[in-house]
Write an enzyme that holds these catalytic residues in place. Structure first.
Site, PDB file in Angstrom:
ATOM      1  N   LEU A  71      16.796 -77.480 -27.329  1.00 30.32           N
ATOM      2  CA  LEU A  71      16.214 -78.336 -27.647  1.00 30.32           C
ATOM      3  C   LEU A  71      16.383 -79.302 -26.141  1.00 30.32           C
ATOM      4  CD1 LEU A  71      14.356 -79.032 -30.807  1.00 30.32           C
ATOM      5  CD2 LEU A  71      13.133 -77.534 -29.519  1.00 30.32           C
TER       6      LEU A  71
ATOM      7  N   GLU B 295       3.165 -95.708  -3.778  1.00 35.63           N
ATOM      8  CA  GLU B 295       2.252 -96.368  -2.618  1.00 35.63           C
ATOM      9  C   GLU B 295       3.265 -97.295  -1.600  1.00 35.63           C
ATOM     10  OE1 GLU B 295       0.694 -96.083  -6.082  1.00 35.63           O
ATOM     11  OE2 GLU B 295      -1.382 -96.264  -5.714  1.00 35.63           O
TER      12      GLU B 295
HETATM   13  C1  AOF Z   1       0.115 -97.385  -8.740  1.00 39.49           C
HETATM   14  N1  AOF Z   1       0.435 -96.071  -8.461  1.00 39.49           N
HETATM   15  O1  AOF Z   1       2.288 -95.175  -8.720  1.00 39.49           O
HETATM   16  C2  AOF Z   1       1.242 -95.904 -10.537  1.00 39.49           C
HETATM   17  C3  AOF Z   1       0.222 -96.497 -11.010  1.00 39.49           C
HETATM   18  O2  AOF Z   1       3.413-102.122 -15.482  1.00 39.49           O
HETATM   19  P1  AOF Z   1       2.866-101.389 -13.692  1.00 39.49           P
HETATM   20  O3  AOF Z   1       2.852-102.449 -12.867  1.00 39.49           O
HETATM   21  O4  AOF Z   1       4.053 -99.724 -13.299  1.00 39.49           O
HETATM   22  O5  AOF Z   1       1.859-100.315 -13.678  1.00 39.49           O
HETATM   23  C4  AOF Z   1       0.837-100.009 -14.414  1.00 39.49           C
HETATM   24  C5  AOF Z   1      -0.760 -99.024 -14.226  1.00 39.49           C
HETATM   25  O6  AOF Z   1      -0.469 -98.503 -13.282  1.00 39.49           O
HETATM   26  C6  AOF Z   1      -0.503 -97.812 -15.251  1.00 39.49           C
HETATM   27  O7  AOF Z   1      -0.976 -98.338 -16.379  1.00 39.49           O
HETATM   28  C7  AOF Z   1      -1.758 -97.367 -14.289  1.00 39.49           C
HETATM   29  O8  AOF Z   1      -2.567 -97.747 -14.357  1.00 39.49           O
HETATM   30  C8  AOF Z   1      -1.502 -97.468 -13.095  1.00 39.49           C
HETATM   31  N2  AOF Z   1      -0.241 -96.410 -12.136  1.00 39.49           N
HETATM   32  N3  AOF Z   1      -0.431 -96.835  -9.892  1.00 39.49           N
HETATM   33  O9  AOF Z   1      -1.234 -97.396  -8.328  1.00 39.49           O
HETATM   34  C9  AOF Z   1       1.506 -95.482  -9.441  1.00 39.49           C
HETATM   35  N4  AOF Z   1       2.590 -95.050 -11.319  1.00 39.49           N
HETATM   36 ZN    ZN Z   2      -0.126 -99.482  -8.490  1.00 41.33          ZN
END
Ligand code: AOF
Ligand code: ZN
Length: 371
Positions: free
Chosen positions: A206, A54
């Site tokens: 692999l 986002e």
């Molecule tokens: C989102 N957008 O593109 C993703 C999300 O450690 P952080 O801050 O990177 O947060 C990881 C968590 O955020 C992950 O466990 C999942 O719940 C969420 N991933 N959320 O809004 C994203 N990759």
């Molecule tokens: Zn996020």
């Protein structure tokens, strides 16, 4: 050109798929910002610690995000993880509407993100492309809940259920299109696993070959060998490929094998032996999960797949079937192990899906728990 026009959510899904395999243990998300019918920003998740999808879309859009609709394959996060919450950035940018395909299964988000957006006056619509998005996050959902990798079993067999001729010759059962698709599945996996018998019999690489479509990151999934006694040859091809190889041994292997394999470029990790003398599968999976392996592709052989099915540890099956007949009582089949005693106990795939791939077929499904 020539491509059917994608909806914004389908575009977001395509972005998310491109990043698969580079974001673990984070889920791979795609986000598209649309204003007055025009795409003004796009983003996908970067590797852990870097920006979420986002944020990438918002940065690209700049002031054009005000009043725009955000399409995201996963609910925006609302917590401080390695990065600040996306909900704040979405609210601050003045986005009018958020379409999200599925709710984030992370217990720290799980609906809280959409409630925060709604509380800020943003309209939230959930469920567009929920089917494909749910499949995209099936591995993440298991890992975040259990700490274990999602286990996909892949095999390629003849119509009569063999993976090689009685001589051991197995090149090739399926055609180039099916083999390319396997490369694609490898590219989307965090780790690829085989048993040592496969290393001894086939000497596989692999790796993801570079002609595979998608961003050419040069990244290779972690190669994992289950090798209780440390029989992997020092000259094995997989030890010389780019990327890392992790060999699970049991204490039976002895220090000299560990040293030999370490000098040959592998990391050796000893886990307890199961009663069978083989590597304890639960211990190996727990260690992989601890290392952030969310999706694990197991490519055989029959002994390893048999043990995994016997233990009820297979989450998903990719079965390639080639229209050839090999025959031979001695010719082996994809799943050995103990097997079930009664048909009523057989693993049955739920929602099996069948698609032609070149001149072969691929059957994908989820083995159902026996009652
Ligand atoms: C989102 N957008 O593109 C993703 C999300 O450690 P952080 O801050 O990177 O947060 C990881 C968590 O955020 C992950 O466990 C999942 O719940 C969420 N991933 N959320 O809004 C994203 N990759
Ligand atoms: Zn996020």
């Amino acid at each position: 050109m020539g491509e059917p026009e994608l909806t914004p959510m389908q575009r977001a899904l395509r972005l998310a798929r491109q990043a698969l395999g580079t974001t673990s243990p984070n889920p791979s998300v795609g986000a598209v910002l649309v204003r007055d019918g025009v795409v003004v920003g796009e983003g996908y998740t970067l590797p852990p610690g870097q920006r979420h999808a986002e944020i990438g879309a918002l940065e690209q859009a700049g002031p054009a995000a005000r009043g725009a609709s955000l399409y995201s394959t996963l609910e925006p996060c609302c917590h401080f993880g390695r990065t600040p919450p996306c909900t704040r950035a979405v609210i601050a940018a003045g986005v009018a509407e958020v379409h999200l395909a599925v709710i984030d299964p992370n217990p720290r988000v799980q609906g809280q993100g959409s409630r925060e957006l709604e509380a800020a006056g943003i309209r939230v619509l959930v469920g567009e492309e929920a089917g494909p998005a749910g499949e995209l996050y099936e591995a993440f959902a298991k890992h975040i809940a259990t700490g274990l990798p999602y286990v996909s079993a892949k095999f390629a067999m003849s119509l009569d259920g063999k993976i090689a001729a009685y001589t051991g010759d197995s090149k090739w059962i399926t055609g180039p299109e099916a083999r390319d698709l396997v490369q694609q599945i490898r590219r989307e996996s965090d780790a690829v696993m085989v048993g040592v018998n496969t290393v001894l019999a086939d000497d596989p690489q692999l790796t993801v070959r570079q002609h595979v479509s998608g961003p050419q990151t040069g990244r290779q999934p972690l190669r994992v060998v289950l090798d209780s006694r440390g029989r992997t040859p020092s000259q094995a091809r997989l030890l010389r490929e780019p990327g890392k190889t992790l060999i699970f041994t049991s204490q039976e292997a002895g220090a000299e094998h560990a040293q030999r394999l370490t000098s040959a470029g592998a990391e050796v990790f000893a886990v307890p032996a199961a009663p069978s003398g083989m590597v304890d599968l639960g211990a190996a999976l727990r260690e992989l999960g601890r290392r952030g392996v969310v999706s694990l592709l197991v490519e055989g052989g029959g002994t390893l797949l048999g043990s995994l099915f016997d233990a009820g540890m297979v989450d998903k099956v990719y079965a390639f079937v080639a229209p050839v007949i090999i025959g031979g009582r001695q010719a082996v089949s994809p799943v050995a192990g103990q097997g079930v005693a009664k048909m009523a106990e057989a693993w049955r795939l739920s929602n099996p899906r069948m698609q032609p791939v070149g001149s072969d077929w691929l059957i994908v499904g989820y083995p159902q728990a026996r009652r």
